[in-house]
Enzyme design. Structure first.
Site, PDB file in Angstrom:
ATOM      1  N   TYR A  21      -0.478  -1.997   8.886  1.00 12.02           N
ATOM      2  CA  TYR A  21      -1.828  -1.851   9.281  1.00 12.02           C
ATOM      3  C   TYR A  21      -2.346  -2.691  10.523  1.00 12.02           C
ATOM      4  O   TYR A  21      -3.011  -2.128  11.419  1.00 12.02           O
ATOM      5  CB  TYR A  21      -2.918  -2.495   8.110  1.00 12.02           C
ATOM      6  CG  TYR A  21      -4.075  -1.839   7.746  1.00 12.02           C
ATOM      7  CD1 TYR A  21      -4.493  -0.897   8.919  1.00 12.02           C
ATOM      8  CD2 TYR A  21      -4.713  -1.823   6.492  1.00 12.02           C
ATOM      9  CE1 TYR A  21      -5.998  -0.359   8.323  1.00 12.02           C
ATOM     10  CE2 TYR A  21      -5.757  -1.196   6.224  1.00 12.02           C
ATOM     11  CZ  TYR A  21      -6.354  -0.542   7.105  1.00 12.02           C
ATOM     12  OH  TYR A  21      -7.472   0.226   6.784  1.00 12.02           O
ATOM     13  N   ARG A  48      -5.386  -2.356  -0.094  1.00 13.38           N
ATOM     14  CA  ARG A  48      -6.710  -1.913   0.537  1.00 13.38           C
ATOM     15  C   ARG A  48      -7.389  -3.138   0.241  1.00 13.38           C
ATOM     16  O   ARG A  48      -8.721  -3.414   0.993  1.00 13.38           O
ATOM     17  CB  ARG A  48      -7.237  -0.802   0.442  1.00 13.38           C
ATOM     18  CG  ARG A  48      -6.617   0.237   1.315  1.00 13.38           C
ATOM     19  CD  ARG A  48      -6.744   0.068   2.687  1.00 13.38           C
ATOM     20  NE  ARG A  48      -6.025   0.947   3.387  1.00 13.38           N
ATOM     21  CZ  ARG A  48      -4.850   0.833   3.843  1.00 13.38           C
ATOM     22  NH1 ARG A  48      -4.333  -0.071   3.516  1.00 13.38           N
ATOM     23  NH2 ARG A  48      -4.453   1.889   4.678  1.00 13.38           N
ATOM     24  N   TYR A  67       0.846  -1.191   0.016  1.00 16.24           N
ATOM     25  CA  TYR A  67      -0.173   0.057   0.067  1.00 16.24           C
ATOM     26  C   TYR A  67       1.079   1.295  -0.089  1.00 16.24           C
ATOM     27  O   TYR A  67       0.369   2.456  -0.467  1.00 16.24           O
ATOM     28  CB  TYR A  67      -0.991   0.141   1.322  1.00 16.24           C
ATOM     29  CG  TYR A  67      -1.784   1.095   1.247  1.00 16.24           C
ATOM     30  CD1 TYR A  67      -2.930   1.256   0.202  1.00 16.24           C
ATOM     31  CD2 TYR A  67      -1.867   2.343   2.267  1.00 16.24           C
ATOM     32  CE1 TYR A  67      -3.655   2.189   0.305  1.00 16.24           C
ATOM     33  CE2 TYR A  67      -2.839   3.158   2.239  1.00 16.24           C
ATOM     34  CZ  TYR A  67      -3.920   3.074   1.295  1.00 16.24           C
ATOM     35  OH  TYR A  67      -4.461   4.144   1.195  1.00 16.24           O
TER      36      TYR A  67
END
Length: 287
Positions: free
Chosen positions: A249, A168, A133
């Protein structure tokens, strides 16, 4: 009457907020991408209900498409993360897991430069790039494509390794690489690159963290324990391109950062890749 309808509407709104808070609050950071796809699916089913109430065929059909696509994405991501959807959504209000095997001692990492990484790439025969990401955030896909083309044109067998939940949602990295003009033949899935990881002279990890975090195999009880990952540390040399040493994350430290065969190339991904491509080009011109 009208006032009764307003009261019911307010009550439904309050209950919806409570349900949303409970749903998101019970999901750990590493599972948040799954939560996003679940919420996406919910929005589709809400649209279906609205279509029934308004007797609108279009709303019902569109809502069903959104609902089913969100559900399918959720299933794909749960399979890729080796998680059960009920465990993700109802696993508790972020209770800290009992972690076994975590290293809490002082850690040291090794930093590198564009010149040193360029030297490694020029002398390598097998190179793997693992995007994440961070690459998308830095909008570095075009620069990555240029570097890949340069290496390929100089007889370096370069390929990309894509984790199913990198970014995502599934497919985000594939779309970005296609946008950058990277041929589909250069792109491989996690299950295709892991068996031959030891043959890679250099693995370049660009903006990825959780999907290459060895805690999934080494730290029992952590939030990503048991999740299938790209085992980059098995390569001869690993270069991480990140803004900082921060977690991903899941907000977990990555033991791979501190392994003997790992160097950290810190900075903005796009600027770092651009400088690296320039150095690699200069090195090939001299050869």
């Amino acid at each position: 009457d009208e006032h009764q309808g307003v009261r019911v509407l307010i009550a439904v709104g309050v209950l919806s907020n409570v349900m949303g808070l409970h749903l998101v609050g019970s999901v750990g950071g590493g599972d948040m991408p799954v939560c996003i796809t679940v919420l996406n699916s919910y929005s589709g089913w809400a649209l279906v209900a609205e279509g029934f109430l308004l007797k609108s065929t279009v709303l019902t059909i569109v809502g069903a498409l959104i609902g089913f696509s969100g559900a399918i994405l959720t299933k794909i991501m749960c399979d890729a993360m080796n998680r059960d959807i009920f465990n993700v959504l109802f696993g508790g209000m972020n209770n800290p897991a009992v972690v076994v095997g975590a290293d809490t001692g002082p850690k040291e990492h090794t930093e590198t430069s564009a010149g040193a990484v360029a030297e490694l790439l020029v002398n390598a025969r097998e190179v793997l790039i693992v995007p994440g990401y961070g690459m998308a955030m830095a909008r570095a896909q075009t620069s990555i494509g240029e570097l890949a083309t340069l290496l390929r044109n100089n007889k370096v067998n370069l390929k990309f390794g894509i984790h199913p939940v990198a970014g995502r949602m599934p497919g985000q990295m594939n779309v970005l690489l296609a946008e950058a003009g990277v041929p589909h033949e250069w792109v491989f899935e996690m299950d295709e690159v892991n068996p031959d990881m030891e043959n890679n002279d250099v693995v370049l990890v660009v903006g990825a963290n959780d999907v290459v975090n060895s805690s999934a195999q080494e730290v029992e009880g952590c939030s990503i324990w048991g999740m299938p990952i790209i085992e980059v540390w098995r390569a001869k040399k690993v270069i991480f391109m990140k803004r900082s040493m921060a977690g991903g994350y899941a907000d977990l430290d990555n033991p791979v950062f501190y392994k003997d065969n790992t160097d950290m190339f810190l900075g903005d991904a796009k600027k770092s890749i651009d400088s690296l491509t320039a150095k690699v080009g200069e090195r090939f011109d001299k050869a």
